[in-house]
Design a protein around this motif. Sequence first.
Motif, mmCIF file in Angstrom:
data_model
loop_
_atom_site.group_PDB
_atom_site.id
_atom_site.type_symbol
_atom_site.label_atom_id
_atom_site.label_comp_id
_atom_site.label_asym_id
_atom_site.label_seq_id
_atom_site.Cartn_x
_atom_site.Cartn_y
_atom_site.Cartn_z
ATOM 1 N N GLY A 1 20.551 -19.422 -39.463
ATOM 2 C CA GLY A 1 21.667 -20.162 -40.065
ATOM 3 C C GLY A 1 23.012 -19.675 -39.567
ATOM 4 N N THR A 2 23.178 -18.369 -39.435
ATOM 5 C CA THR A 2 24.465 -17.841 -38.957
ATOM 6 C C THR A 2 24.713 -18.240 -37.496
ATOM 7 O OG1 THR A 2 23.480 -15.712 -38.291
ATOM 8 C CG2 THR A 2 24.350 -15.877 -40.534
ATOM 9 N N TRP B 1 37.690 -17.343 -40.619
ATOM 10 C CA TRP B 1 36.960 -18.560 -40.954
ATOM 11 C C TRP B 1 35.647 -18.676 -40.184
ATOM 12 C CZ3 TRP B 1 35.678 -22.478 -37.585
ATOM 13 C CH2 TRP B 1 36.377 -22.567 -36.374
ATOM 14 N N TYR B 2 35.571 -18.042 -39.001
ATOM 15 C CA TYR B 2 34.308 -18.027 -38.264
ATOM 16 C C TYR B 2 33.218 -17.343 -39.083
ATOM 17 C CZ TYR B 2 34.882 -19.803 -33.484
ATOM 18 O OH TYR B 2 35.014 -20.611 -32.385
ATOM 19 N N SER B 3 33.518 -16.156 -39.601
ATOM 20 C CA SER B 3 32.531 -15.408 -40.383
ATOM 21 C C SER B 3 32.170 -16.132 -41.670
ATOM 22 C CB SER B 3 33.062 -14.008 -40.712
ATOM 23 O OG SER B 3 33.194 -13.224 -39.547
ATOM 24 N N ILE B 4 33.164 -16.765 -42.289
ATOM 25 C CA ILE B 4 32.899 -17.519 -43.517
ATOM 26 C C ILE B 4 31.944 -18.674 -43.241
ATOM 27 C CG2 ILE B 4 33.949 -18.998 -45.270
ATOM 28 C CD1 ILE B 4 36.481 -17.263 -45.027
ATOM 29 N N ILE C 1 28.817 -12.680 -37.831
ATOM 30 C CA ILE C 1 29.239 -11.847 -38.964
ATOM 31 C C ILE C 1 29.395 -10.387 -38.563
ATOM 32 C CG2 ILE C 1 28.713 -11.035 -41.306
ATOM 33 C CD1 ILE C 1 27.183 -13.635 -41.757
ATOM 34 N N VAL C 2 28.362 -9.821 -37.927
ATOM 35 C CA VAL C 2 28.333 -8.387 -37.621
ATOM 36 C C VAL C 2 29.470 -7.990 -36.686
ATOM 37 C CG1 VAL C 2 26.984 -6.513 -36.599
ATOM 38 C CG2 VAL C 2 25.851 -8.256 -37.995
ATOM 39 N N SER C 3 29.700 -8.771 -35.621
ATOM 40 C CA SER C 3 30.716 -8.406 -34.630
ATOM 41 C C SER C 3 32.100 -8.314 -35.258
ATOM 42 C CB SER C 3 30.730 -9.424 -33.486
ATOM 43 O OG SER C 3 29.535 -9.352 -32.721
ATOM 44 N N GLN C 4 32.451 -9.274 -36.105
ATOM 45 C CA GLN C 4 33.767 -9.227 -36.740
ATOM 46 C C GLN C 4 33.861 -8.071 -37.726
ATOM 47 O OE1 GLN C 4 36.086 -12.284 -38.309
ATOM 48 N NE2 GLN C 4 35.715 -13.752 -36.663
#
Length: 224
Positions: free
Chosen positions: A10-11, A71-74, A51-54
């Motif tokens: 999903g991510t 907003w990318y991670s969200i 998610i992890v990289s940010q």
Amino acid sequence: MTIFFIFTVGTVWGSFFGLVIDRFPDTSIIRPRSHCGQCGQTLIWRDLIPIVSQFISQAKCRYCGVKLTHWYSILEWLCGCLFVIGWLEKVDLTFCLICLASFLMVGFDLKNHAFPLWIWTISFLLLSFTSPYKSPIFFCILLAILKEFSSLKMGSGDWLYLALVSFSADFFQLTLCLFLASLGGLLYYALKIKQKKTEIPFLPFLFIGYLCSMRMMTIFSILD
């Protein structure tokens, strides 16, 4: 382990959606490779882990240190959670497809104040296979067409979005969704009026109104 895998898938979709929102229609989603918008440095695999990289980089570019948007991670997190609850059968496929389409269309509305008709068309065709047609669908499409020849306050894109929502919502839920969205939009406009902001993106409010109306109907059905 299965749930973690589904969440990861999903991510990845969320990351792809972010790329589409960020680039389309100005540039290709294939070329050039992912890069920092500030310094132009091409990103490698460890910069692109959803998610992890940010989180590791503290939402900063590793090369120039510019602050990155969250907003990318969200979006990645929302898509991951949606895939999980869909896999656990907490929601049906129709709801999942509407939410995925909403993530993209809301992103476009927030960024460009534009309605991506091609995303709507693909989503409409997919939903046609998961849920039967209902009369509110045609009613909303008719209003979208009439908007092009009249002075209705809501844009044609807003009515087309409500046509998608109608695949999982009846007329009462659709009315409740529109009421909640209008209330939220009015409150937002009232708070921003000092900034002389004459136009607001309405799709985010429609999406929130849809989620709230579906949740409220679930609560009502339990209490009934």
